[in-house]
Design an enzyme around this catalytic site. Structure first.
Site, PDB file in Angstrom:
ATOM      1  N   GLN A   1     -12.239  -5.053  11.057  1.00  0.00           N
ATOM      2  CA  GLN A   1     -11.689  -3.863  11.721  1.00  0.00           C
ATOM      3  C   GLN A   1     -11.683  -2.648  10.801  1.00  0.00           C
ATOM      4  OE1 GLN A   1      -7.720  -5.833  12.427  1.00  0.00           O
ATOM      5  NE2 GLN A   1      -6.898  -3.810  11.988  1.00  0.00           N
TER       6      GLN A   1
ATOM      7  N   LEU B   1       4.441  -6.622   4.480  1.00  0.00           N
ATOM      8  CA  LEU B   1       5.364  -6.445   5.606  1.00  0.00           C
ATOM      9  C   LEU B   1       6.498  -5.478   5.284  1.00  0.00           C
ATOM     10  CD1 LEU B   1       5.586 -10.209   6.666  1.00  0.00           C
ATOM     11  CD2 LEU B   1       4.007  -8.451   7.493  1.00  0.00           C
TER      12      LEU B   1
ATOM     13  N   GLY C   1      -0.082  -8.130   6.796  1.00  0.00           N
ATOM     14  CA  GLY C   1       0.718  -8.344   5.600  1.00  0.00           C
ATOM     15  C   GLY C   1       1.304  -7.066   5.040  1.00  0.00           C
TER      16      GLY C   1
ATOM     17  N   ARG D   1       0.503   1.829   4.858  1.00  0.00           N
ATOM     18  CA  ARG D   1      -0.292   2.871   4.184  1.00  0.00           C
ATOM     19  C   ARG D   1       0.592   3.960   3.558  1.00  0.00           C
ATOM     20  NH1 ARG D   1      -4.297   1.556   8.496  1.00  0.00           N
ATOM     21  NH2 ARG D   1      -6.096   0.723   7.373  1.00  0.00           N
TER      22      ARG D   1
ATOM     23  N   SER E   1       4.856   2.367   7.660  1.00  0.00           N
ATOM     24  CA  SER E   1       3.450   1.940   7.653  1.00  0.00           C
ATOM     25  C   SER E   1       3.134   1.398   6.274  1.00  0.00           C
ATOM     26  CB  SER E   1       2.543   3.149   7.934  1.00  0.00           C
ATOM     27  OG  SER E   1       1.205   2.846   7.579  1.00  0.00           O
TER      28      SER E   1
ATOM     29  N   HIS F   1       7.470  -4.502  10.737  1.00  0.00           N
ATOM     30  CA  HIS F   1       7.064  -5.892  10.994  1.00  0.00           C
ATOM     31  C   HIS F   1       8.312  -6.776  11.175  1.00  0.00           C
ATOM     32  CE1 HIS F   1       3.542  -4.473   8.476  1.00  0.00           C
ATOM     33  NE2 HIS F   1       2.952  -4.868   9.579  1.00  0.00           N
TER      34      HIS F   1
END
Ligand code: PAF
Length: 280
Positions: A61, A33, A31, A187, A185, A37
């Site tokens: 993960q 996005l 998600g 992040r 990203s 993506h």
């Protein structure tokens, strides 16, 4: 565009499409996005009759000291991106749907996960492989789409698909970058204004490494040194790794040859970012 939360609902939708003879693509995501993506979804839409996008921040993960709680989430925005890119269905399960009580079966890999992020993020790839296997079994796609930015993940998914005979074609899509070169990203949203500027050192140092190869350098260590020296000049950057590995087995190489993956992980402040290039 439909959004569903249960495995049964995804299976019912896919069953109906299959009954009409339609092909199905899967884009697995966590998600929040972005354009990266979006490029995967658009590729799937171009290749398949129907596209499923999974949006699931996969708890298994993340390590205990990683950013599971802080990981950005915005399902309303994700819906807009999927719809805009032509996707047909979002699968957005709760963790309890994916991991019921007494969940005890995992997909683990060796070789491709020994180095790079696998050496630093204990259990990360076990979590990735387990959830991706589950998504393959839930959706049963003809093709699944992964970004080259997560090159070790891609190599690892390709490996378990081969080793465990999953009947799905894995499609790799190129890294999507901001106009100034920073790889997209989720992040990146953690970065302050100063960190965002400093993060440009990732793509810049890879550019310098690639330029050295273009000038004829073939020693992996020499190229690694060029990249590490460049990264170390940025005060906000802390190098986690700079490696040159074979793209398929993710083992170190001494010489830069065809199919060499040059990959880096760098902390900018507290945010760990990755980037890479493939030599030819
Ligand atoms: O690359 C990601 O976003 C995740 O690792 C994936 C493949 C969706 C599995 O959770």
């Amino acid at each position: 565009m439909q959004i569903v939360k249960t495995i049964e609902e995804v299976r019912a939708a896919v069953r109906a499409w299959r009954a009409d003879g339609l092909s199905v693509g899967l884009v697995p995501t966590m998600g929040f996005l972005h354009e990266g993506h979006r490029s995967l979804i658009e590729r799937s839409v171009a290749d398949n009759d129907r596209t499923v996008v999974s949006v699931f921040v996969n708890p298994i993960q993340f390590g205990p000291s990683e950013d599971l709680e802080a990981y950005p989430r915005d399902i309303e925005r994700d819906k807009t991106v999927v719809e805009g890119a032509g996707g047909d269905l979002i699968f957005n399960p709760e963790p309890s749907e994916m991991y019921p009580p007494h969940f005890t079966t995992f997909v683990d890999t060796t070789e491709t996960t020994e180095l790079l992020c696998g050496a630093r993020r204990a259990g990360h790839f076990r979590g990735v492989c387990t959830v991706v296997s589950k998504l393959f079994n839930i959706v049963g796609p003809d093709r699944a789409y992964f970004g080259q930015k997560d090159a070790q993940q891609l190599a690892t998914v390709r490996r378990f698909v081969r080793d465990l005979n999953f009947d799905v074609e894995i499609v790799a899509c190129p890294i999507v970058r901001e106009a100034d070169g920073l790889a997209k990203s989720s992040r990146n949203t953690y970065l302050s204004t100063d960190e965002r500027k400093a993060a440009l050192i990732l793509s810049e140092s890879l550019r310098q490494g690639k330029a050295a190869i273009e000038r004829g350098e073939r020693s992996a260590q020499a190229v690694i040194d060029v990249i590490a020296d460049s990264l170390n000049k940025e005060p906000l950057a802390r190098v986690d790794y700079v490696e040159a590995v074979d793209l398929d087995n993710v083992q170190r190489v001494e010489r830069i040859e065809e199919n060499t993956l040059v990959a880096i992980a760098v902390y900018i402040g507290k945010t760990r970012l990755i980037d890479n290039f493939i030599w030819k």
